[in-house]
Scaffold this motif. Sequence first.
Motif, mmCIF file in Angstrom:
data_model
loop_
_atom_site.group_PDB
_atom_site.id
_atom_site.type_symbol
_atom_site.label_atom_id
_atom_site.label_comp_id
_atom_site.label_asym_id
_atom_site.label_seq_id
_atom_site.Cartn_x
_atom_site.Cartn_y
_atom_site.Cartn_z
ATOM 1 N N PRO A 1 0.780 -1.239 0.000
ATOM 2 C CA PRO A 1 0.000 0.000 0.000
ATOM 3 C C PRO A 1 0.813 1.292 0.000
ATOM 4 O O PRO A 1 0.305 2.336 -0.387
ATOM 5 C CB PRO A 1 -0.832 -0.115 1.282
ATOM 6 N N VAL B 1 0.744 8.246 -7.785
ATOM 7 C CA VAL B 1 -0.680 8.445 -8.110
ATOM 8 C C VAL B 1 -1.064 9.899 -7.855
ATOM 9 O O VAL B 1 -1.754 10.528 -8.668
ATOM 10 C CB VAL B 1 -1.594 7.490 -7.300
ATOM 11 N N ILE C 1 -11.602 13.867 -1.614
ATOM 12 C CA ILE C 1 -12.490 12.859 -1.007
ATOM 13 C C ILE C 1 -11.638 11.629 -0.734
ATOM 14 O O ILE C 1 -11.192 10.960 -1.664
ATOM 15 C CB ILE C 1 -13.671 12.538 -1.947
ATOM 16 N N ILE D 1 -2.732 8.580 -0.609
ATOM 17 C CA ILE D 1 -2.638 9.318 -1.874
ATOM 18 C C ILE D 1 -3.255 10.707 -1.727
ATOM 19 O O ILE D 1 -2.681 11.712 -2.163
ATOM 20 C CB ILE D 1 -3.303 8.519 -3.016
ATOM 21 N N GLY E 1 -13.548 12.286 4.393
ATOM 22 C CA GLY E 1 -13.333 10.841 4.267
ATOM 23 C C GLY E 1 -14.228 10.128 5.261
ATOM 24 O O GLY E 1 -14.734 10.764 6.191
ATOM 25 N N VAL E 2 -14.418 8.841 5.082
ATOM 26 C CA VAL E 2 -15.278 8.135 6.038
ATOM 27 C C VAL E 2 -14.604 7.991 7.393
ATOM 28 O O VAL E 2 -15.264 7.876 8.413
ATOM 29 C CB VAL E 2 -15.766 6.770 5.524
ATOM 30 N N HIS E 3 -13.272 7.959 7.388
ATOM 31 C CA HIS E 3 -12.562 7.959 8.672
ATOM 32 C C HIS E 3 -11.932 9.333 8.823
ATOM 33 O O HIS E 3 -11.209 9.787 7.938
ATOM 34 C CB HIS E 3 -11.449 6.905 8.701
ATOM 35 N N ALA F 1 -12.681 1.540 -3.767
ATOM 36 C CA ALA F 1 -13.913 1.302 -4.529
ATOM 37 C C ALA F 1 -15.103 1.218 -3.577
ATOM 38 O O ALA F 1 -15.133 0.375 -2.687
ATOM 39 C CB ALA F 1 -13.774 0.008 -5.322
ATOM 40 N N THR G 1 -8.679 9.170 -9.908
ATOM 41 C CA THR G 1 -7.583 8.219 -10.119
ATOM 42 C C THR G 1 -7.733 7.067 -9.126
ATOM 43 O O THR G 1 -6.777 6.346 -8.878
ATOM 44 C CB THR G 1 -6.206 8.891 -9.899
ATOM 45 N N HIS H 1 -5.143 3.940 -16.718
ATOM 46 C CA HIS H 1 -4.838 3.348 -15.399
ATOM 47 C C HIS H 1 -3.326 3.187 -15.196
ATOM 48 O O HIS H 1 -2.818 2.077 -15.058
ATOM 49 C CB HIS H 1 -5.543 1.992 -15.227
ATOM 50 N N ILE H 2 -2.644 4.338 -15.207
ATOM 51 C CA ILE H 2 -1.176 4.320 -15.085
ATOM 52 C C ILE H 2 -0.698 4.982 -13.795
ATOM 53 O O ILE H 2 0.464 5.353 -13.676
ATOM 54 C CB ILE H 2 -0.510 5.028 -16.295
ATOM 55 N N GLY H 3 -1.621 5.139 -12.838
ATOM 56 C CA GLY H 3 -1.281 5.876 -11.606
ATOM 57 C C GLY H 3 0.014 5.433 -10.960
ATOM 58 O O GLY H 3 0.817 6.250 -10.510
HETATM 59 P P1 NAD Z 1 -5.977 4.810 1.829
HETATM 60 O O1 NAD Z 1 -6.616 3.625 2.451
HETATM 61 O O2 NAD Z 1 -4.664 5.293 2.366
HETATM 62 O O3 NAD Z 1 -6.981 6.037 1.886
HETATM 63 C C1 NAD Z 1 -8.315 5.929 1.508
HETATM 64 C C2 NAD Z 1 -9.106 7.038 2.214
HETATM 65 O O4 NAD Z 1 -10.443 6.995 1.727
HETATM 66 C C3 NAD Z 1 -9.180 6.910 3.729
HETATM 67 O O5 NAD Z 1 -8.829 8.152 4.285
HETATM 68 C C4 NAD Z 1 -10.656 6.606 4.017
HETATM 69 O O6 NAD Z 1 -11.117 7.265 5.167
HETATM 70 C C5 NAD Z 1 -11.342 7.177 2.804
HETATM 71 N N1 NAD Z 1 -12.592 6.510 2.420
HETATM 72 C C6 NAD Z 1 -12.875 5.194 2.432
HETATM 73 N N2 NAD Z 1 -14.103 4.977 1.918
HETATM 74 C C7 NAD Z 1 -14.601 6.206 1.579
HETATM 75 C C8 NAD Z 1 -15.828 6.647 1.022
HETATM 76 N N3 NAD Z 1 -16.774 5.791 0.655
HETATM 77 N N4 NAD Z 1 -16.005 7.977 0.842
HETATM 78 C C9 NAD Z 1 -15.039 8.857 1.187
HETATM 79 N N5 NAD Z 1 -13.856 8.491 1.706
HETATM 80 C C10 NAD Z 1 -13.642 7.188 1.911
HETATM 81 O O7 NAD Z 1 -5.866 4.481 0.270
HETATM 82 P P2 NAD Z 1 -4.802 5.045 -0.809
HETATM 83 O O8 NAD Z 1 -3.578 4.201 -0.780
HETATM 84 O O9 NAD Z 1 -4.682 6.507 -0.635
HETATM 85 O O10 NAD Z 1 -5.588 4.688 -2.170
HETATM 86 C C11 NAD Z 1 -6.716 5.449 -2.548
HETATM 87 C C12 NAD Z 1 -7.334 4.928 -3.839
HETATM 88 O O11 NAD Z 1 -6.398 4.993 -4.909
HETATM 89 C C13 NAD Z 1 -7.828 3.467 -3.808
HETATM 90 O O12 NAD Z 1 -9.064 3.423 -4.510
HETATM 91 C C14 NAD Z 1 -6.813 2.740 -4.641
HETATM 92 O O13 NAD Z 1 -7.339 1.586 -5.233
HETATM 93 C C15 NAD Z 1 -6.481 3.800 -5.675
HETATM 94 N N6 NAD Z 1 -5.221 3.603 -6.381
HETATM 95 C C16 NAD Z 1 -5.193 3.834 -7.724
HETATM 96 C C17 NAD Z 1 -4.013 3.663 -8.428
HETATM 97 C C18 NAD Z 1 -3.951 3.939 -9.908
HETATM 98 O O14 NAD Z 1 -3.155 3.326 -10.594
HETATM 99 N N7 NAD Z 1 -4.744 4.844 -10.440
HETATM 100 C C19 NAD Z 1 -2.860 3.211 -7.781
HETATM 101 C C20 NAD Z 1 -2.907 3.007 -6.406
HETATM 102 C C21 NAD Z 1 -4.105 3.204 -5.718
#
Ligand code: NAD
Length: 302
Positions: free
Chosen positions: A94, A101, A147, A152, A171-173, A205, A228, A277-279
Amino acid sequence: MKILVTDGMDKKALQQLKDMGHEVIEQFYEPDELGKALHDVDVVVVRSKTKVRAKQIDEALGGRLKLIIRGGVGVDNIDVGYAADNGILVRNTPLASSQSVAELALGHMLSCARFISHAGYTMRNGQWEKKAYGKGIELCGRTLGIIGYGRIGAALGRMAKAIGMDVIAYGVHHEPGTLARDGVPYVSMDELLERSDFISVHAPAAEDTIINAQSIAKMKDGVVIINTSRGANLDEAALLEALESGKVRAAGLDVYAKEPPENNPLINHPRVSCTPHIGAQTGEAQARIGQEIVGIIASIQQ
Ligand code: NAD
Protein backbone atom coordinates in the motif's frame (compact mmCIF):
# COMPACT_ATOMS: atom_id res chain seq x y z
CA MET A 1 9.87 -21.37 -2.64
CA LYS A 2 8.36 -21.42 -6.08
CA ILE A 3 7.11 -17.93 -6.95
CA LEU A 4 4.89 -17.17 -9.93
CA VAL A 5 4.95 -13.57 -11.19
CA THR A 6 2.06 -13.06 -13.61
CA ASP A 7 1.95 -9.35 -14.44
CA GLY A 8 5.63 -8.38 -14.39
CA MET A 9 7.78 -7.00 -11.62
CA ASP A 10 10.77 -4.71 -11.06
CA LYS A 11 13.91 -6.43 -12.44
CA LYS A 12 16.08 -5.72 -9.38
CA ALA A 13 13.48 -7.26 -7.05
CA LEU A 14 13.17 -10.33 -9.32
CA GLN A 15 16.92 -10.83 -9.08
CA GLN A 16 16.85 -10.42 -5.30
CA LEU A 17 14.23 -13.17 -5.03
CA LYS A 18 16.42 -15.46 -7.14
CA ASP A 19 19.48 -14.56 -5.04
CA MET A 20 17.47 -15.56 -1.96
CA GLY A 21 17.28 -19.02 -3.50
CA HIS A 22 13.71 -18.92 -4.79
CA GLU A 23 12.58 -20.33 -8.10
CA VAL A 24 10.87 -17.46 -9.94
CA ILE A 25 8.62 -18.02 -12.95
CA GLU A 26 7.42 -15.03 -14.95
CA GLN A 27 4.33 -15.97 -16.92
CA PHE A 28 0.84 -14.60 -17.49
CA TYR A 29 -2.02 -17.14 -17.42
CA GLU A 30 -5.53 -16.74 -18.85
CA PRO A 31 -8.27 -17.21 -16.20
CA ASP A 32 -8.97 -20.81 -17.28
CA GLU A 33 -5.32 -21.83 -16.88
CA LEU A 34 -4.44 -19.82 -13.78
CA GLY A 35 -5.94 -22.12 -11.09
CA LYS A 36 -3.91 -25.11 -12.29
CA ALA A 37 -0.73 -23.04 -12.30
CA LEU A 38 -1.43 -21.75 -8.77
CA HIS A 39 -1.74 -25.33 -7.49
CA ASP A 40 1.99 -25.84 -8.06
CA VAL A 41 3.46 -22.62 -6.63
CA ASP A 42 3.95 -21.31 -3.07
CA VAL A 43 3.47 -17.63 -3.89
CA VAL A 44 1.81 -15.73 -6.71
CA VAL A 45 2.60 -12.06 -7.36
CA VAL A 46 -0.01 -10.18 -9.42
CA ARG A 47 -0.69 -6.60 -10.39
CA SER A 48 -4.16 -5.69 -11.69
CA LYS A 49 -4.42 -7.72 -14.92
CA THR A 50 -4.54 -11.13 -13.23
CA LYS A 51 -7.78 -11.81 -11.35
CA VAL A 52 -7.60 -14.39 -8.58
CA ARG A 53 -11.21 -15.35 -8.00
CA ALA A 54 -12.87 -18.14 -5.98
CA LYS A 55 -12.75 -20.37 -9.09
CA GLN A 56 -8.95 -20.16 -9.35
CA ILE A 57 -8.56 -20.53 -5.57
CA ASP A 58 -10.75 -23.68 -5.64
CA GLU A 59 -8.55 -25.13 -8.40
CA ALA A 60 -5.41 -24.37 -6.40
CA LEU A 61 -6.64 -25.94 -3.15
CA GLY A 62 -4.76 -29.00 -1.97
CA GLY A 63 -1.60 -27.69 -3.61
CA ARG A 64 1.28 -25.46 -2.48
CA LEU A 65 -0.27 -21.99 -2.68
CA LYS A 66 -0.01 -20.10 0.62
CA LEU A 67 0.43 -16.44 -0.34
CA ILE A 68 -1.05 -14.07 -2.91
CA ILE A 69 0.75 -10.73 -3.24
CA ARG A 70 -0.85 -7.82 -5.06
CA GLY A 71 1.88 -5.42 -6.19
CA GLY A 72 -0.17 -2.27 -5.68
CA VAL A 73 -2.92 -0.92 -3.43
CA GLY A 74 -6.42 -2.09 -4.48
CA VAL A 75 -7.10 -5.78 -3.92
CA ASP A 76 -10.41 -5.76 -5.80
CA ASN A 77 -8.95 -8.22 -8.36
CA ILE A 78 -8.60 -10.85 -5.62
CA ASP A 79 -11.33 -12.66 -3.65
CA VAL A 80 -9.57 -11.80 -0.39
CA GLY A 81 -12.18 -13.24 2.00
CA TYR A 82 -12.39 -16.50 0.08
CA ALA A 83 -8.60 -16.85 0.06
CA ALA A 84 -8.43 -16.19 3.81
CA ASP A 85 -11.23 -18.72 4.50
CA ASN A 86 -9.06 -21.27 2.72
CA GLY A 87 -5.89 -20.43 4.65
CA ILE A 88 -4.24 -18.42 1.87
CA LEU A 89 -2.68 -15.14 2.94
CA VAL A 90 -3.26 -12.02 0.79
CA ARG A 91 -0.88 -9.07 1.04
CA ASN A 92 -0.54 -5.82 -0.92
CA THR A 93 2.03 -3.01 -1.12
CA PRO A 94 0.00 0.00 0.00
CA LEU A 95 2.80 2.50 0.60
CA ALA A 96 4.80 2.25 -2.59
CA SER A 97 2.79 4.20 -5.15
CA SER A 98 1.10 7.04 -3.24
CA GLN A 99 3.36 9.83 -4.54
CA SER A 100 3.13 8.57 -8.14
CA VAL A 101 -0.68 8.44 -8.11
CA ALA A 102 -0.89 11.83 -6.42
CA GLU A 103 1.40 13.35 -9.05
CA LEU A 104 -0.75 11.90 -11.83
CA ALA A 105 -3.86 13.42 -10.19
CA LEU A 106 -2.06 16.78 -10.06
CA GLY A 107 -1.11 16.34 -13.71
CA HIS A 108 -4.76 15.81 -14.62
CA MET A 109 -5.72 18.90 -12.61
CA LEU A 110 -3.25 21.00 -14.62
CA SER A 111 -4.36 19.32 -17.83
CA CYS A 112 -8.01 20.13 -17.07
CA ALA A 113 -7.17 23.73 -16.14
CA ARG A 114 -5.42 24.35 -19.48
CA PHE A 115 -6.83 21.53 -21.69
CA ILE A 116 -3.27 20.29 -22.20
CA SER A 117 -4.26 16.78 -23.21
CA HIS A 118 -6.77 17.70 -25.91
CA ALA A 119 -4.88 20.77 -27.17
CA GLY A 120 -1.89 18.51 -27.88
CA TYR A 121 -4.14 16.05 -29.68
CA THR A 122 -5.63 18.76 -31.92
CA MET A 123 -2.16 20.13 -32.74
CA ARG A 124 -1.06 16.68 -33.86
CA ASN A 125 -4.06 16.79 -36.20
CA GLY A 126 -2.71 20.00 -37.75
CA GLN A 127 -5.05 22.36 -35.86
CA TRP A 128 -4.12 25.56 -34.03
CA GLU A 129 -7.05 25.85 -31.60
CA LYS A 130 -5.76 28.89 -29.72
CA LYS A 131 -9.24 30.26 -29.11
CA ALA A 132 -10.96 27.03 -28.12
CA TYR A 133 -8.28 26.20 -25.55
CA GLY A 134 -7.48 29.76 -24.61
CA LYS A 135 -9.84 29.96 -21.63
CA GLY A 136 -7.55 28.51 -19.01
CA ILE A 137 -7.73 28.86 -15.26
CA GLU A 138 -5.04 28.83 -12.59
CA LEU A 139 -4.86 26.34 -9.73
CA CYS A 140 -3.28 28.84 -7.34
CA GLY A 141 -5.95 30.41 -5.11
CA ARG A 142 -8.61 27.81 -5.95
CA THR A 143 -10.09 25.28 -3.56
CA LEU A 144 -9.29 21.59 -3.92
CA GLY A 145 -11.66 19.15 -2.21
CA ILE A 146 -10.09 15.76 -1.57
CA ILE A 147 -12.49 12.86 -1.01
CA GLY A 148 -10.51 10.24 0.93
CA TYR A 149 -7.59 11.86 2.74
CA GLY A 150 -5.49 8.71 3.06
CA ARG A 151 -2.02 8.03 1.67
CA ILE A 152 -2.64 9.32 -1.87
CA GLY A 153 -5.11 12.04 -0.91
CA ALA A 154 -2.65 13.45 1.63
CA ALA A 155 0.25 13.35 -0.86
CA LEU A 156 -1.89 15.35 -3.30
CA GLY A 157 -3.04 17.72 -0.55
CA ARG A 158 0.53 18.62 0.39
CA MET A 159 1.52 19.33 -3.24
CA ALA A 160 -1.65 21.35 -3.89
CA LYS A 161 -0.96 23.51 -0.84
CA ALA A 162 2.59 24.09 -2.07
CA ILE A 163 1.24 25.60 -5.29
CA GLY A 164 -1.13 27.89 -3.44
CA MET A 165 -4.41 25.98 -3.42
CA ASP A 166 -6.78 25.94 -0.45
CA VAL A 167 -7.28 22.29 0.42
CA ILE A 168 -10.25 20.77 2.26
CA ALA A 169 -10.92 17.08 2.82
CA TYR A 170 -13.63 14.56 3.57
CA GLY A 171 -13.33 10.84 4.27
CA VAL A 172 -15.28 8.13 6.04
CA HIS A 173 -12.56 7.96 8.67
CA HIS A 174 -11.61 11.28 10.20
CA GLU A 175 -7.80 11.29 10.39
CA PRO A 176 -7.11 14.25 12.69
CA GLY A 177 -3.33 13.63 12.93
CA THR A 178 -2.65 13.81 9.20
CA LEU A 179 -5.09 16.64 8.62
CA ALA A 180 -3.61 18.76 11.42
CA ARG A 181 -0.04 18.07 10.23
CA ASP A 182 -0.95 19.18 6.71
CA GLY A 183 -3.15 22.08 7.88
CA VAL A 184 -6.12 20.72 5.95
CA PRO A 185 -9.61 21.33 7.37
CA TYR A 186 -11.92 18.32 7.59
CA VAL A 187 -15.37 19.17 6.24
CA SER A 188 -18.64 17.34 5.58
CA MET A 189 -19.18 15.81 2.15
CA ASP A 190 -21.82 18.45 1.36
CA GLU A 191 -19.51 21.32 2.35
CA LEU A 192 -16.72 19.84 0.22
CA LEU A 193 -19.03 19.54 -2.79
CA GLU A 194 -20.33 23.09 -2.37
CA ARG A 195 -16.95 24.82 -1.82
CA SER A 196 -14.52 23.05 -4.16
CA ASP A 197 -13.33 24.28 -7.56
CA PHE A 198 -11.48 20.99 -8.06
CA ILE A 199 -12.59 17.65 -6.57
CA SER A 200 -10.26 14.66 -6.54
CA VAL A 201 -11.39 11.21 -5.39
CA HIS A 202 -8.95 8.99 -3.47
CA ALA A 203 -11.25 6.53 -1.71
CA PRO A 204 -11.26 2.74 -2.19
CA ALA A 205 -13.91 1.30 -4.53
CA ALA A 206 -17.23 2.16 -2.88
CA GLU A 207 -20.39 0.05 -3.12
CA ASP A 208 -22.32 3.08 -4.36
CA THR A 209 -20.79 5.70 -6.63
CA ILE A 210 -19.35 8.75 -4.86
CA ILE A 211 -19.51 11.07 -7.88
CA ASN A 212 -23.01 10.79 -9.34
CA ALA A 213 -25.91 13.00 -10.47
CA GLN A 214 -26.85 13.82 -6.86
CA SER A 215 -23.35 14.81 -5.76
CA ILE A 216 -22.64 16.70 -9.01
CA ALA A 217 -25.84 18.74 -8.51
CA LYS A 218 -24.39 20.04 -5.22
CA MET A 219 -21.09 21.11 -6.81
CA LYS A 220 -20.12 24.58 -8.03
CA ASP A 221 -20.74 25.35 -11.69
CA GLY A 222 -17.52 24.86 -13.63
CA VAL A 223 -16.04 22.35 -11.18
CA VAL A 224 -13.18 20.06 -12.29
CA ILE A 225 -13.47 16.39 -11.27
CA ILE A 226 -10.48 14.04 -11.03
CA ASN A 227 -10.73 10.30 -10.48
CA THR A 228 -7.58 8.22 -10.12
CA SER A 229 -9.11 5.90 -7.49
CA ARG A 230 -11.46 3.29 -8.92
CA GLY A 231 -13.99 3.40 -11.78
CA ALA A 232 -16.72 2.18 -9.43
CA ASN A 233 -16.57 5.50 -7.58
CA LEU A 234 -17.87 7.54 -10.52
CA ASP A 235 -21.13 7.37 -12.48
CA GLU A 236 -19.77 7.87 -16.01
CA ALA A 237 -23.18 8.67 -17.57
CA ALA A 238 -23.80 11.38 -14.97
CA LEU A 239 -20.33 12.88 -15.59
CA LEU A 240 -20.90 12.92 -19.35
CA GLU A 241 -24.23 14.70 -18.92
CA ALA A 242 -22.64 17.26 -16.60
CA LEU A 243 -19.79 17.89 -19.07
CA GLU A 244 -22.32 18.38 -21.85
CA SER A 245 -24.42 20.81 -19.82
CA GLY A 246 -21.32 22.77 -18.77
CA LYS A 247 -21.91 22.09 -15.08
CA VAL A 248 -18.55 20.32 -15.01
CA ARG A 249 -15.73 22.23 -16.72
CA ALA A 250 -13.47 19.23 -17.26
CA ALA A 251 -12.56 15.83 -15.87
CA GLY A 252 -9.33 13.92 -15.44
CA LEU A 253 -9.66 10.15 -15.43
CA ASP A 254 -7.19 7.31 -14.90
CA VAL A 255 -9.74 4.63 -13.97
CA TYR A 256 -12.97 3.47 -15.62
CA ALA A 257 -16.07 1.38 -14.91
CA LYS A 258 -14.80 -1.08 -17.52
CA GLU A 259 -11.09 -1.43 -18.24
CA PRO A 260 -10.09 -1.16 -20.97
CA PRO A 261 -13.13 1.03 -21.76
CA GLU A 262 -15.37 -0.02 -24.65
CA ASN A 263 -17.23 2.66 -26.63
CA ASN A 264 -16.91 5.03 -23.71
CA PRO A 265 -17.83 8.54 -24.97
CA LEU A 266 -15.88 10.15 -22.11
CA ILE A 267 -12.60 9.08 -23.71
CA ASN A 268 -13.29 11.17 -26.82
CA HIS A 269 -14.72 14.14 -24.97
CA PRO A 270 -12.64 17.28 -25.63
CA ARG A 271 -12.78 18.31 -21.98
CA VAL A 272 -11.66 14.98 -20.58
CA SER A 273 -8.00 14.34 -19.85
CA CYS A 274 -7.56 10.58 -19.75
CA THR A 275 -4.85 8.01 -19.04
CA PRO A 276 -5.08 4.19 -19.15
CA HIS A 277 -4.84 3.35 -15.40
CA ILE A 278 -1.18 4.32 -15.09
CA GLY A 279 -1.28 5.88 -11.61
CA ALA A 280 1.40 3.62 -10.17
CA GLN A 281 3.40 3.22 -13.39
CA THR A 282 6.57 5.09 -12.57
CA GLY A 283 10.05 3.67 -12.21
CA GLU A 284 10.15 4.86 -8.60
CA ALA A 285 6.82 3.28 -7.61
CA GLN A 286 7.60 0.00 -9.35
CA ALA A 287 11.00 -0.18 -7.63
CA ARG A 288 9.37 0.47 -4.24
CA ILE A 289 6.65 -2.11 -4.97
CA GLY A 290 9.40 -4.64 -5.82
CA GLN A 291 11.18 -3.95 -2.53
CA GLU A 292 7.92 -4.30 -0.54
CA ILE A 293 7.28 -7.66 -2.26
CA VAL A 294 10.80 -8.90 -1.43
CA GLY A 295 10.19 -7.81 2.18
CA ILE A 296 6.87 -9.67 2.39
CA ILE A 297 8.38 -12.87 1.01
CA ALA A 298 11.40 -12.60 3.34
CA SER A 299 9.08 -12.11 6.33
CA ILE A 300 6.95 -15.19 5.66
CA GLN A 301 10.06 -17.37 5.33
CA GLN A 302 11.05 -16.61 8.93
P1 NAD B 1 -5.98 4.81 1.83
O1 NAD B 1 -6.62 3.63 2.45
O2 NAD B 1 -4.66 5.29 2.37
O3 NAD B 1 -6.98 6.04 1.89
C1 NAD B 1 -8.31 5.93 1.51
C2 NAD B 1 -9.11 7.04 2.21
O4 NAD B 1 -10.44 6.99 1.73
C3 NAD B 1 -9.18 6.91 3.73
O5 NAD B 1 -8.83 8.15 4.28
C4 NAD B 1 -10.66 6.61 4.02
O6 NAD B 1 -11.12 7.27 5.17
C5 NAD B 1 -11.34 7.18 2.80
N1 NAD B 1 -12.59 6.51 2.42
C6 NAD B 1 -12.87 5.19 2.43
N2 NAD B 1 -14.10 4.98 1.92
C7 NAD B 1 -14.60 6.21 1.58
C8 NAD B 1 -15.83 6.65 1.02
N3 NAD B 1 -16.77 5.79 0.65
N4 NAD B 1 -16.00 7.98 0.84
C9 NAD B 1 -15.04 8.86 1.19
N5 NAD B 1 -13.86 8.49 1.71
C10 NAD B 1 -13.64 7.19 1.91
O7 NAD B 1 -5.87 4.48 0.27
P2 NAD B 1 -4.80 5.05 -0.81
O8 NAD B 1 -3.58 4.20 -0.78
O9 NAD B 1 -4.68 6.51 -0.63
O10 NAD B 1 -5.59 4.69 -2.17
C11 NAD B 1 -6.72 5.45 -2.55
C12 NAD B 1 -7.33 4.93 -3.84
O11 NAD B 1 -6.40 4.99 -4.91
C13 NAD B 1 -7.83 3.47 -3.81
O12 NAD B 1 -9.06 3.42 -4.51
C14 NAD B 1 -6.81 2.74 -4.64
O13 NAD B 1 -7.34 1.59 -5.23
C15 NAD B 1 -6.48 3.80 -5.67
N6 NAD B 1 -5.22 3.60 -6.38
C16 NAD B 1 -5.19 3.83 -7.72
C17 NAD B 1 -4.01 3.66 -8.43
C18 NAD B 1 -3.95 3.94 -9.91
O14 NAD B 1 -3.16 3.33 -10.59
N7 NAD B 1 -4.74 4.84 -10.44
C19 NAD B 1 -2.86 3.21 -7.78
C20 NAD B 1 -2.91 3.01 -6.41
C21 NAD B 1 -4.10 3.20 -5.72
